[in-house]
Design an enzyme around this catalytic site. Sequence first.
Site, short mmCIF file in Angstrom:
data_model
loop_
_atom_site.label_atom_id
_atom_site.label_comp_id
_atom_site.label_asym_id
_atom_site.label_seq_id
_atom_site.Cartn_x
_atom_site.Cartn_y
_atom_site.Cartn_z
N LYS A 14 -1.85 -3.77 -3.96
CA LYS A 14 -1.49 -3.39 -3.07
C LYS A 14 -1.96 -1.46 -3.87
O LYS A 14 -2.34 -0.89 -3.06
CB LYS A 14 0.12 -2.71 -2.70
CG LYS A 14 -0.42 -5.30 -2.45
CD LYS A 14 1.07 -5.08 -2.26
CE LYS A 14 1.03 -6.47 -1.72
NZ LYS A 14 2.42 -7.40 -1.78
N GLN A 58 9.27 -6.76 -2.52
CA GLN A 58 8.29 -7.24 -3.13
C GLN A 58 8.45 -8.65 -3.42
O GLN A 58 9.89 -7.96 -4.21
CB GLN A 58 7.31 -7.02 -4.69
CG GLN A 58 6.51 -7.22 -4.98
CD GLN A 58 5.46 -7.89 -4.49
OE1 GLN A 58 4.87 -7.26 -4.14
NE2 GLN A 58 5.09 -9.24 -3.98
N ASP A 83 5.07 -4.49 6.51
CA ASP A 83 5.07 -6.38 5.78
C ASP A 83 5.41 -7.25 6.93
O ASP A 83 4.85 -8.53 7.35
CB ASP A 83 5.93 -7.18 5.05
CG ASP A 83 5.05 -6.84 3.58
OD1 ASP A 83 4.30 -7.27 3.92
OD2 ASP A 83 5.91 -7.56 2.56
#
Length: 893
Positions: A14, A58, A83
């Site tokens: 990312k 994460q 997200d």
Amino acid sequence: VGNRDDSNLYIHMKLKAAAEIGISANHIKLPNTATEADVLKCIASLNADPAVHGFIVQLPLDSDNPINTEKITNAVAPEKDVDGLSSINAGKLSRGDLGDCFIPCTPKGCMELIRQTGVQVAGKRAVVIGRSKIVGAPMHDLLLWNNATVTTCHSKTSTLAEEVGKADILVVAAGRAEMVKGEWIKPGAIVIDCGINHVPDSTKASGKRVVGDVAYNSAKEKASFITPVPGGVGPMTVAMLMQSTVESAQRFLEKFQPGKWTIQYNQLTLKTPVPSDIEISKSYMPKPIEQVAKEVGLFPDEVELYGQTKAKVQLSVLKRLQNQPDGKYVVVTGITPTPLGEGKSTTTVGLVQALGAHLHQNVFACVRQPSQGPTFGIKGGAAGGGYCQVVPMEEFNLHLTGDIHAITAANNLVAAAIDARMFHELTQSDQALYNRLVPSVNGVRKFSDIQIRRLQKLGINKTDPMALTKEEVNAFVRLDIDPGTITWQRVLDTNDRFLRKITIGQSATEKGFSRTAQFDITVSSEIMAVLALADGLDDMKKRFGRMVVASSKKGQPVTADDLGVTGALAVLMKDTVKPNLMQTLEGTPVFVHAGPFANIAHGNSSVLADKIALKLVGKDGFVVTEAGFGADIGMEKFFNIKCRYSGLRPHVVVLVATVRALKMHGGGPAVTAGVPLPKEYTEENLQLVAKGCSNLNKQIQNARMFGVPVVVAVNAFKTDTKAELALVVQHAKEAGAFDAVECTHWAEGGKGALALARAVQRASQAPNNFRFLYNVELPIVDKIRLIAQQVYGARDIELLPEAQEKVALYTKQGFGNLPICMAKTHLSLSHDPEQKGAPTGFVLPIRDIRASVGAGFLYPLVGTMSTMPGLPTRPCFYDIDLDPVSGEVNGLF
């Protein structure tokens, strides 16, 4: 959180993708010892940071401590949840609000892959295998709102092969290696494989290979399009994360106007006649102070809540905003007032309500914290009045966050230390004193830091307590305070006239060492003045150390540092240095911080509150602060003392005038608090007004003397006539005011100060040649004379013998270069409260001069004044009561 290899790999991908397309991306890595609270604190900081447009947590969270993943994902602000995992974004997706949410990146990537096949989704039969919150469930919703007919299957579906065979579009996210067989697939179907699974493979160096949830080799023979694993959905998921971040930045820029706050204002419901201040205050529900803080750009970790309606603000915000340009700086002052006051606080609040709620400018009010002396005396509260108030007024006027109580404790600690030290020096030998001041702890004697400073001041460059000679020990332990020179008094934040003069040391334990002392009111303490002028915690501590409390019998100044109390004072005062955040009736922000008296101190709120506010409002915003008493006192001290130490330069002076006060200056009868006004003040009398304008003219000249444009605010009362108000406006303009306007903010809130606000805006753009009245290097007497002649209109000054002695003493002690803070009556430009208008030709008597070395000024005493006024026959607390059922404060402040 933690150090999982797979998480590090995903994050690396990312970061790499972000760098390739120009997104500034950072990896915040918490240790595996991180707690849920640690993660939530980090998220809160990112939520509040306007420089961050999106962030992801994460998963999984690799911590030794239990962490609720659902709580963590829902803590992410929905507008930054790129997200798409929060319940709010999931809910919006579920009900079809696709343009107002973030979609989880993997389903979003799957939809993009489907679109790129060129096949129309609408009307197709779609099957989703998997029901996770991250892929399966949102994928179902996304296909549904793109008009597909959707079936969701999972590992427990008994007819899985049959359902797969019906699918025109198949999305598999089951997490089982090659679970879907090629023969199940409908010929020509689109197959999106989200699975990542490891299976044994002896041909690979690692002994394993990555496969999807679909048997790729057999499925590709039947599917028209199929994604490979790896290299299919994974890279697209990363791309969608980048796209969502760009979308977030675009949305932010659409809503965000640089330098403009997004703030909710309160609508006033005006009543006639205007109700009492407390009734108005209680009829409005203040915004949660957390909301106010967020609206003005403060981060959650910069705000310490004290209940729902007030908070302290951390000084760290100054460092964060150090490169932000300051806004416009406005000071509100007044003509020489009547004992009733002319509405400076009300005008300050009205002006900020007009600038903020009506003209939509970033604006902060910075005002002083009221003393309980005036609050429970005859003046009442200081929150403003009518429809221009700081709310809730009862909290504003009472304990607030306890700053004044902390000052009381700190001041009286110094007073106690003075008498204790004199007592011990009178009753102990040098060695006994030394043994107590530098005791042996576990066989080791050591000087504290503050004792090292005292040794250096004495010219003793030793750090070993055993190395001092008898002479050095004598010099170290004996302050040798001359009781007749003690200037430090005890304080109390109550009007108690019987403490003006007291005798202390009457107990038998004091062994006859009694002396005459007194109590002052807390806000007159030098500690309050230090708080108001300090530039930070370190500066405040240094100023505490420099405070002079007395002189030795040899004429040397004795300081708080000599007493050894500096560190203790800093500890007692560590929270007071943070400004207090509140709000006005119309929802504009207010800093309430410090409240030094305007007679023996400089009478202005804190430098720190002004500095933080100026950064928060930005270059096009306004900070409106108030200076105590008339322009000859509060404004002069604002310019010559506060601005000198802060380095800030004002843009506009707002000078408040009333017809009532001008009539008094024109020869009207005495105005007395608590007594009905004579008819001269309730009936039109243009002659009295015109004659009284001499005071207005002089105060305009005083402001212009400092090179700052002046706007006169004529605070209208219901008894004033249009002719009287127009006459004041005319006189003000003729006297050199930039503008003069009638104001009705007390009865109308910010709306009634719109003309004033617009005049202030124009004046802030006018040429400004700010300058100080005097150079601090001038001798003490010359500085006093300049103020007396230029500001008050005196012919000359007369120093009485005690004042002459102090000039010599302070010059000798090295304090001659401090600014001057005149202590005189606020009821006249002269020293005589009976002299109204603009008297000239008088000689100003200076009966004494005292030093506030820590605060950083000398204050000459002009005439006779008391810093501990007494309670009147009917004090304000007669009207104050508490409802024992609701706990609400009733009555009038």
